[in-house]
Design an enzyme around this catalytic site. Sequence first.
Site, PDB file in Angstrom:
ATOM      1  N   MET A  26      -8.964  32.779  17.067  1.00 12.02           N
ATOM      2  CA  MET A  26      -9.495  32.151  17.780  1.00 12.02           C
ATOM      3  C   MET A  26     -10.954  31.671  17.605  1.00 12.02           C
ATOM      4  O   MET A  26     -11.350  30.431  17.407  1.00 12.02           O
ATOM      5  CB  MET A  26      -9.422  32.231  19.232  1.00 12.02           C
ATOM      6  CG  MET A  26      -7.817  32.300  19.576  1.00 12.02           C
ATOM      7  SD  MET A  26      -7.054  30.916  19.747  1.00 12.02           S
ATOM      8  CE  MET A  26      -7.949  29.924  20.941  1.00 12.02           C
ATOM      9  N   HIS A 152     -10.998  26.966  27.210  1.00 13.23           N
ATOM     10  CA  HIS A 152      -9.913  27.565  26.870  1.00 13.23           C
ATOM     11  C   HIS A 152      -9.295  26.914  25.976  1.00 13.23           C
ATOM     12  O   HIS A 152      -8.682  25.975  26.013  1.00 13.23           O
ATOM     13  CB  HIS A 152      -8.882  27.620  28.118  1.00 13.23           C
ATOM     14  CG  HIS A 152      -7.667  28.372  27.589  1.00 13.23           C
ATOM     15  ND1 HIS A 152      -6.393  28.271  28.386  1.00 13.23           N
ATOM     16  CD2 HIS A 152      -7.569  29.161  26.692  1.00 13.23           C
ATOM     17  CE1 HIS A 152      -5.424  28.950  27.840  1.00 13.23           C
ATOM     18  NE2 HIS A 152      -6.037  29.676  26.732  1.00 13.23           N
TER      19      HIS A 152
END
Length: 413
Positions: A26, A152
């Site tokens: 990520m 997010h």
Amino acid sequence: EKLANRPKGIETRSFSKIAVLGGGLMGAGIAQVSALAGMDVVVLDISQEAAEAGITRIRTNFDKGISRGKVDPDKADSALARITATADYKDLHGAQLIVEAVAENRDIKNSVFAKAYEVLSEDAIYCSNTSRLPITSLAQSIDRPDRFIGTHFFSPVDRMALVEVIKGADTSEETLAHTLDYAKAIRKVPVVVNDSRGFFTTRIFSTYLNEANAMIEDGIAPALIENGAREAGFPVGPLALMDEVALSLSYSADKQNREDLGDAWVENASWRVRKHFVEQLDRCGRRFGAGYYEYPEDSEKFLWPGVAEVYVPMDPQPPLEDVKNRFLYIQALEAVRAYEDGVLENIHEGDLAATLSIGYPTYTGGPFSLIDTVGADKFVNTCERFAEHFGERWKPTPGLIEQARNNLGFYLE
């Protein structure tokens, strides 16, 4: 994309230097899209080697894009030249915004934020890429909770359009506005939600995985579970997905959730099944060679036949239509709960978030559109039938019952 939800009257902010804490999958993705947007990016990890591994991930990703003709080699080279790997927090100096992308562990996140806070200026923005931990509580790791916000992202970051922006209880309007400016700069579609455990996307997506585990415990054949999900329009079956993420990782998140909630925590089928697979069966997911599926070295993966020996098969098996509806309806029901709880501020962003991030079937238009298409009365009747067989989680909300009674919809009232 036009930032319709951006607070008014606040000057637009541009970012020349940002930092990403964590060079994993990520973190590397966030660094990549930021560098492509023209920002200088510092990737910080626990060691120089770990941080440089993040740069290697980005370079590999660029190479794949170049080979497919989707990435300009010159742009890739320019982006890589703007990225610096480090293990020294002093190198964060001058970063206007940081994005934390470390392990989903509260203590680790609090530690990296506290260290970064010692280096950054007063107007820096602190973003957490957590998928479930409440932003308001994480913000207590620094002395400026008004500068703290959730961002997010979804994997793979370079291909997923959405970023879920989460306002903590103390997040300022200025911080929200400038975070939306950052999202626009990196060409993401931001959906703004209020703080809660799991926010909106993780909250509803968790029900997809939880329902699959409940079906496993009930004795529904794994092949029917996977095929039912695919027939309903989900891109990946829930069992395959849980194997990819790693059952051990999901189980660790479950344990963190139990610790956070304390006496309010309620055991469910997902907890029991994951715990059994990880602790008793040592089947932790694809990277470990065994999970819901078997992963032979010389052939394609296949569903583990041993499930039927651990969980007695239901006889007869349920109709395919019921399996499909359990996956579609449980997420739609949770989306409504999030809306009624005030986590989601409008249904349009809920439908957008579900279809752009978690693979909710696009033909439905999203969970709220699905309910309107089916009809609130039929949706409520189905949920009540499922509640009789599968438990309290299926009880429709007061708002849904009222809609069914008055023949109303979310979009058409």
